[in-house]
Design an enzyme around this catalytic site. Sequence first.
Site, mmCIF file in Angstrom:
data_model
loop_
_atom_site.group_PDB
_atom_site.id
_atom_site.type_symbol
_atom_site.label_atom_id
_atom_site.label_comp_id
_atom_site.label_asym_id
_atom_site.label_seq_id
_atom_site.Cartn_x
_atom_site.Cartn_y
_atom_site.Cartn_z
ATOM 1 N N ASN A 57 0.800 -1.223 0.000
ATOM 2 C CA ASN A 57 0.000 0.000 0.000
ATOM 3 C C ASN A 57 0.833 1.273 0.000
ATOM 4 O OD1 ASN A 57 -2.661 1.220 0.155
ATOM 5 N ND2 ASN A 57 -2.118 1.846 2.229
ATOM 6 N N LYS A 78 13.538 -20.797 -30.248
ATOM 7 C CA LYS A 78 13.117 -19.620 -31.009
ATOM 8 C C LYS A 78 12.638 -20.057 -32.401
ATOM 9 C CE LYS A 78 14.798 -16.846 -27.742
ATOM 10 N NZ LYS A 78 13.982 -15.947 -26.925
ATOM 11 N N LYS A 93 14.272 -25.090 -23.542
ATOM 12 C CA LYS A 93 13.340 -24.334 -22.702
ATOM 13 C C LYS A 93 12.208 -23.724 -23.505
ATOM 14 C CE LYS A 93 13.329 -19.931 -20.208
ATOM 15 N NZ LYS A 93 12.602 -19.238 -21.293
ATOM 16 N N HIS A 123 11.031 -18.496 -14.446
ATOM 17 C CA HIS A 123 11.301 -17.330 -15.295
ATOM 18 C C HIS A 123 10.808 -16.076 -14.580
ATOM 19 C CE1 HIS A 123 11.551 -14.657 -18.744
ATOM 20 N NE2 HIS A 123 12.201 -15.602 -19.387
ATOM 21 N N SER A 158 21.000 -15.722 -19.221
ATOM 22 C CA SER A 158 20.304 -15.846 -20.497
ATOM 23 C C SER A 158 20.019 -14.463 -21.052
ATOM 24 C CB SER A 158 18.988 -16.615 -20.298
ATOM 25 O OG SER A 158 18.235 -16.663 -21.480
#
EC number: 4.1.1.39
Length: 474
Positions: free
Chosen positions: A122, A174, A200, A293, A378
């Site tokens: 808060n 990728k 991964k 991650h 990474s």
Amino acid sequence: MAYSATQTKKGYQAGVKDYRLTYYTPDYTPKDTDVLACFRVTPQPGVPPEEAGAAVAAESSTGTWTTVWTDLLTDLDRYKGRCYDIEPVPGEENQYFCFVAYPLDLFEEGSVTNMLTSIVGNVFGFKALKALRLEDVRIPVAYLKTFQGPPHGIQVERDKLNKYGRPLLGCTIKPKLGLSAKNYGRAVYEALRGGLDFTKDDENINSQPFQRWRDRYLFVMEAVHKAQAETGEIKGHYLNVTAPTCEEMFKRAEFAKEIGAPIIMHDYLTAGFTANTSLAKWCRDNGILLHIHRAMHAVIDRQKNHGIHFRVLAKCLRMSGGDHLHAGTVVGKLEGDRAITMGFVDLMRENYVEADRSRGIFFTQDWASMPGVMPVASGGIHVWHMPALVEIFGDDAVLQFGGGTLGHPWGNAPGATANRVALEACIQARNEGRDLAREGNEIIREAAKWSPELAAACELWKEIKFEFKPVDTL
């Protein structure tokens, strides 16, 4: 008898008073059982640092904007947070390090969620402050012992994998989005067959129309088992089980277990600490490693004067549970000053870490034998970075090359081979007493003479550099 809001009762005076009258206690000596926090406070013009620090202590513990008569129903001195020290931030104008001690009774046992809700939930919107950053916390042993921590830890992971004496090698598949499940599995097989220990899922691959999670899991584990059989090494792929609900998350984790996955993955910040702690406990019960991650972390930790420093997020993850955690690279494309990065890397994996302001560590932290978390380097790294990565991180780390594997001119498997050869060359050179920091490039060139895969990678990435000054500095 009824009392109005302005009437005086014994021991109670209605109205608004300065926070520092109650919550600034410079004579207080913190207890071994206190949770300690260091905030970087930037007060609004005209707000004294003592009032700002006291306001942080109040609003993150028992205080509110006005005096309330129900304070008389409890022992405020026992439960309130206390701002016990204030220091100007070196080199900064109107910024102060404010140190706050919180009694242990303010926090639910084993709950990172509750701890953060109290300390940062808060107060960050408080008008009296221009900016506020949580720089560090000290978790007392008495509180740590209420947490399970990592499902397994570094040593148990090495025993499961039967891999010792070197960092582990990984690769993020990728493109991160768009591949069919079958083509995704093919990329996994090629990278593992070429010499990597892990592949991964990227943080945002969950279960999209082009690739549903069950299909990905099946094709990926077929690739893992095939690569294991052909290489004789234990392999793994981080199957991302992050999901819209906890029920769906556990459904995916159970299926991963059924098909023989040794490790799964979770996005701990976007999914939340409650989900992460629950998953970590499941992983320990079921013998599955947990890769974490840190997606979304830079939204929280990138600004120097506002937010939460990553060293705090890393400590919270170790308490919540995870066997791996992304931690930057120092040398790659992502943010990371060396001294500060190694400060929170040590906080992830060591059992006892001394306070060291030069590394951004404000408090000595005793982890009380809680298992360590393996840091994952990474982001924009390739074979020329290998000597520096080994020298910086040592053996207990995962070095994860995404584009640095799949971007190889000859394909995925040669890219993996190039990284494995570079790593083995660096480990051998280090063990022979060579200086990786000074002789790194020479070591890579020597290895490239007998590895055409490494030679091709060296030629491709010889000019690639990411020369930007880090934002996160002391």
